[in-house]
Design a protein around this motif. Structure first.
Motif, mmCIF file in Angstrom:
data_model
loop_
_atom_site.group_PDB
_atom_site.id
_atom_site.type_symbol
_atom_site.label_atom_id
_atom_site.label_comp_id
_atom_site.label_asym_id
_atom_site.label_seq_id
_atom_site.Cartn_x
_atom_site.Cartn_y
_atom_site.Cartn_z
ATOM 1 N N LYS B 42 -48.783 -33.319 -13.351
ATOM 2 C CA LYS B 42 -49.340 -32.020 -12.959
ATOM 3 C C LYS B 42 -48.315 -30.916 -13.213
ATOM 4 C CE LYS B 42 -50.322 -30.546 -8.737
ATOM 5 N NZ LYS B 42 -50.586 -30.804 -7.312
ATOM 6 N N GLN B 43 -47.084 -31.192 -12.781
ATOM 7 C CA GLN B 43 -46.032 -30.170 -12.939
ATOM 8 C C GLN B 43 -45.709 -29.906 -14.402
ATOM 9 O OE1 GLN B 43 -42.851 -31.681 -10.569
ATOM 10 N NE2 GLN B 43 -43.458 -30.506 -8.772
ATOM 11 N N SER B 44 -45.685 -30.998 -15.210
ATOM 12 C CA SER B 44 -45.370 -30.821 -16.629
ATOM 13 C C SER B 44 -46.392 -29.923 -17.303
ATOM 14 C CB SER B 44 -45.360 -32.164 -17.354
ATOM 15 O OG SER B 44 -44.513 -33.043 -16.737
ATOM 16 N N LYS B 45 -47.660 -30.195 -16.996
ATOM 17 C CA LYS B 45 -48.722 -29.397 -17.614
ATOM 18 C C LYS B 45 -48.640 -27.945 -17.178
ATOM 19 C CE LYS B 45 -52.035 -32.812 -18.962
ATOM 20 N NZ LYS B 45 -53.105 -33.669 -18.508
ATOM 21 N N LYS B 46 -48.381 -27.775 -15.895
ATOM 22 C CA LYS B 46 -48.299 -26.429 -15.340
ATOM 23 C C LYS B 46 -47.145 -25.666 -15.986
ATOM 24 C CE LYS B 46 -47.919 -24.695 -10.745
ATOM 25 N NZ LYS B 46 -47.709 -25.116 -9.357
ATOM 26 N N GLU B 52 -45.883 -21.275 -22.119
ATOM 27 C CA GLU B 52 -46.676 -20.726 -23.227
ATOM 28 C C GLU B 52 -47.021 -19.268 -22.980
ATOM 29 O OE1 GLU B 52 -50.272 -22.899 -24.198
ATOM 30 O OE2 GLU B 52 -49.005 -24.598 -24.753
ATOM 31 N N ILE B 53 -47.382 -18.987 -21.740
ATOM 32 C CA ILE B 53 -47.812 -17.614 -21.415
ATOM 33 C C ILE B 53 -46.621 -16.666 -21.329
ATOM 34 C CG2 ILE B 53 -49.025 -16.186 -19.713
ATOM 35 C CD1 ILE B 53 -50.537 -18.793 -18.898
ATOM 36 N N HIS B 54 -45.592 -17.112 -20.602
ATOM 37 C CA HIS B 54 -44.464 -16.200 -20.357
ATOM 38 C C HIS B 54 -43.215 -16.563 -21.153
ATOM 39 C CE1 HIS B 54 -46.821 -14.687 -17.063
ATOM 40 N NE2 HIS B 54 -46.907 -15.900 -16.553
ATOM 41 N N GLY B 55 -43.381 -17.426 -22.155
ATOM 42 C CA GLY B 55 -42.220 -17.942 -22.896
ATOM 43 C C GLY B 55 -41.274 -16.870 -23.403
ATOM 44 N N ASP B 56 -41.836 -15.823 -23.993
ATOM 45 C CA ASP B 56 -40.974 -14.827 -24.628
ATOM 46 C C ASP B 56 -40.650 -13.636 -23.733
ATOM 47 O OD1 ASP B 56 -41.012 -16.363 -26.890
ATOM 48 O OD2 ASP B 56 -42.863 -15.445 -27.627
ATOM 49 N N SER B 57 -41.332 -13.586 -22.598
ATOM 50 C CA SER B 57 -41.103 -12.407 -21.756
ATOM 51 C C SER B 57 -39.729 -12.487 -21.104
ATOM 52 C CB SER B 57 -42.185 -12.308 -20.680
ATOM 53 O OG SER B 57 -41.880 -13.183 -19.634
ATOM 54 N N ILE B 66 -39.959 -20.239 -13.499
ATOM 55 C CA ILE B 66 -39.932 -21.361 -14.442
ATOM 56 C C ILE B 66 -38.740 -22.261 -14.162
ATOM 57 C CG2 ILE B 66 -39.517 -21.942 -16.880
ATOM 58 C CD1 ILE B 66 -41.318 -19.642 -17.668
ATOM 59 N N GLU B 67 -37.595 -21.630 -13.893
ATOM 60 C CA GLU B 67 -36.397 -22.418 -13.602
ATOM 61 C C GLU B 67 -36.570 -23.265 -12.350
ATOM 62 O OE1 GLU B 67 -32.904 -19.943 -13.496
ATOM 63 O OE2 GLU B 67 -33.104 -19.565 -15.646
ATOM 64 N N ARG B 68 -37.195 -22.660 -11.351
ATOM 65 C CA ARG B 68 -37.406 -23.379 -10.098
ATOM 66 C C ARG B 68 -38.322 -24.590 -10.331
ATOM 67 N NH1 ARG B 68 -39.815 -19.641 -6.159
ATOM 68 N NH2 ARG B 68 -38.333 -18.152 -7.002
ATOM 69 N N GLU B 69 -39.357 -24.371 -11.121
ATOM 70 C CA GLU B 69 -40.280 -25.467 -11.399
ATOM 71 C C GLU B 69 -39.623 -26.558 -12.226
ATOM 72 O OE1 GLU B 69 -44.097 -24.440 -12.925
ATOM 73 O OE2 GLU B 69 -44.526 -23.236 -11.141
ATOM 74 N N GLU B 70 -38.772 -26.137 -13.152
ATOM 75 C CA GLU B 70 -38.052 -27.120 -13.964
ATOM 76 C C GLU B 70 -37.176 -27.993 -13.080
ATOM 77 O OE1 GLU B 70 -35.893 -25.084 -17.006
ATOM 78 O OE2 GLU B 70 -37.462 -25.411 -18.489
ATOM 79 N N PRO B 163 -46.492 -43.064 -20.646
ATOM 80 C CA PRO B 163 -46.341 -41.751 -20.019
ATOM 81 C C PRO B 163 -47.076 -40.684 -20.833
ATOM 82 C CG PRO B 163 -44.289 -42.448 -21.057
ATOM 83 C CD PRO B 163 -45.225 -43.594 -21.162
ATOM 84 N N SER B 164 -47.605 -39.691 -20.144
ATOM 85 C CA SER B 164 -48.370 -38.665 -20.856
ATOM 86 C C SER B 164 -47.443 -37.849 -21.749
ATOM 87 C CB SER B 164 -49.082 -37.747 -19.873
ATOM 88 O OG SER B 164 -48.191 -36.753 -19.443
ATOM 89 N N ARG B 165 -48.036 -37.238 -22.771
ATOM 90 C CA ARG B 165 -47.225 -36.492 -23.749
ATOM 91 C C ARG B 165 -46.512 -35.310 -23.101
ATOM 92 N NH1 ARG B 165 -51.767 -37.898 -26.485
ATOM 93 N NH2 ARG B 165 -51.384 -39.326 -28.201
ATOM 94 N N ALA B 166 -47.248 -34.619 -22.231
ATOM 95 C CA ALA B 166 -46.651 -33.439 -21.594
ATOM 96 C C ALA B 166 -45.423 -33.839 -20.796
ATOM 97 C CB ALA B 166 -47.668 -32.760 -20.691
ATOM 98 N N ALA B 167 -45.553 -34.961 -20.038
ATOM 99 C CA ALA B 167 -44.440 -35.403 -19.193
ATOM 100 C C ALA B 167 -43.254 -35.834 -20.047
ATOM 101 C CB ALA B 167 -44.884 -36.550 -18.301
ATOM 102 N N SER B 168 -43.516 -36.585 -21.118
ATOM 103 C CA SER B 168 -42.374 -37.052 -21.909
ATOM 104 C C SER B 168 -41.729 -35.898 -22.663
ATOM 105 C CB SER B 168 -42.763 -38.187 -22.847
ATOM 106 O OG SER B 168 -43.894 -37.862 -23.581
ATOM 107 N N LYS B 169 -42.548 -34.921 -23.034
ATOM 108 C CA LYS B 169 -42.000 -33.758 -23.735
ATOM 109 C C LYS B 169 -41.069 -32.974 -22.810
ATOM 110 C CE LYS B 169 -43.844 -30.041 -26.526
ATOM 111 N NZ LYS B 169 -45.084 -29.313 -26.745
ATOM 112 N N GLN B 170 -41.568 -32.726 -21.597
ATOM 113 C CA GLN B 170 -40.739 -31.993 -20.637
ATOM 114 C C GLN B 170 -39.531 -32.825 -20.266
ATOM 115 O OE1 GLN B 170 -41.127 -28.955 -19.871
ATOM 116 N NE2 GLN B 170 -43.153 -28.621 -20.708
#
Lengths: 131, 183
Positions: B42-46, B52-57, B66-70, B163-170
């Motif tokens: 859930k967290q990886s997807k989020k 994606e939305i705020h990547g460049d901001s 984002i850092e806190r979630e990471e 493991p899901s792709r999102a999780a392994s990617k993160q």
């Protein structure tokens, strides 16, 4: 059926596509609302392709570096054509063409090597040994 | 030749199933693992969506979020690895014993003929414990490793244990050598 179609038209893309994954896999320009689903299709297509190529290479029999290079080129090329031209997906949504091209590549490569080696040694080893 | 190669494929299917079975018994079915896995996914997807939305901001608030979630995801991933570790050790021991048994059965036996000449650094593996200098001969261990590489992952995926792709990617980006990670 009619009302269902109308409802889908009305709601647009927010509704999940009514067709199964199998149908969408073989229909060009299908909609893939779930990215994971499309990546799974690519993954399993690759595994099947690896095994089919392994069987062919073993039957021909293809030998040496050319077999490995041809596998890599065909495997990557077919998948590239599939998502780029047949399904026309937006590569950037999946993290670029590279991400899609490498999805499941190593597993497919291992499967290819296993089938190639097994078929080749099963059919031609004795011939090789005595020639 | 068919008999040996097919036997090796059969052995690797069995060991892959055994490995997954043991992991299911010790890890996958436990409530703690399921809870952690769901959380990580859930967290990886989020996180991916947020990036994606705020990547460049350059908005500091978003960056902080984002850092806190990471950080939270990193902790959960670490817990997940600890839960898996126990079974990994058990399976590692069991498989080392099994592998040495198969190694002694197939010792010095050419199980297959390679249709290509392996690279220098692979020849040590593909020609392990084989007599002669013909590097086209294939040893048990090489074929077994190739079989395991393809069969194990496919079985994991079929059973839904991969493991899901999102999780392994993160996970990959988090466990990479990021500077100041252990400050």
């Amino acid at each position: 059926m009619n009302t269902k179609t109308k409802l889908i038209e009305k709601n647009g893309s927010s509704n999940p596509p009514p067709t199964s994954v199998w149908t969408r896999t073989f229909t060009s320009n299908s909609e893939w609302p779930d990215k994971e689903e499309f990546l799974d299709v690519i993954y399993w297509a690759r595994q099947a392709l690896g095994i089919v190529l392994g069987i062919f290479w073993g039957l021909i029999p293809l030998k040496g570096l050319i077999g490995l290079v041809l596998f890599a080129v065909i495997n990557a090329g077919v998948i590239y054509f599939y998502f780029g031209s047949f399904q026309n997906v937006d590569e950037d949504e999946y993290g670029g063409a590279w991400e899609l091209t490498k999805e499941g590549f190593m597993t497919s490569f291992a499967g290819f090597l296993v089938t190639w080696i097994i078929i080749y040694s099963g059919l031609y080893y004795e011939v090789d040994k005595f020639s | 030749m068919w008999a040996d190669t097919l036997l090796i494929v059969f052995i690797s299917i069995c060991t892959a199933l055994l490995g997954e079975g043991l992991t299911w018994l010790m890890v996958y079915r436990t409530e703690k693992y399921q809870k952690l896995k769901a959380e990580v996914e859930k967290q990886s997807k989020k996180l991916e969506k947020r990036k994606e939305i705020h990547g460049d901001s350059l908005d500091k608030q978003h960056k902080k979020k984002i850092e806190r979630e990471e950080e939270r995801l990193k902790n959960n991933n670490r817990d997940l690895s600890f839960v898996k570790m126990k079974s990994m050790f058990a399976i590692g021991f069991a498989f080392t014993a099994l592998l040495s048994m198969f190694n002694s059965i197939f010792d010095g036996r050419v199980v297959a003929r390679l249709p290509f000449l392996p690279l220098n650094w692979i020849q040590g593996l593909s020609h392990r414990n084989l007599p002669g200098e013909d590097f086209y001969d294939c040893s048990f261990i090489f074929l077994y490793i190739l079989c395991t590489m393809s069969i194990r992952q496919n079985i994991q995926k079929l059973l839904g244990f991969a493991p899901s792709r999102a999780a392994s990617k993160q996970g990959n980006s988090l466990f990479g050598p990021t500077p100041g990670q252990f400050k």
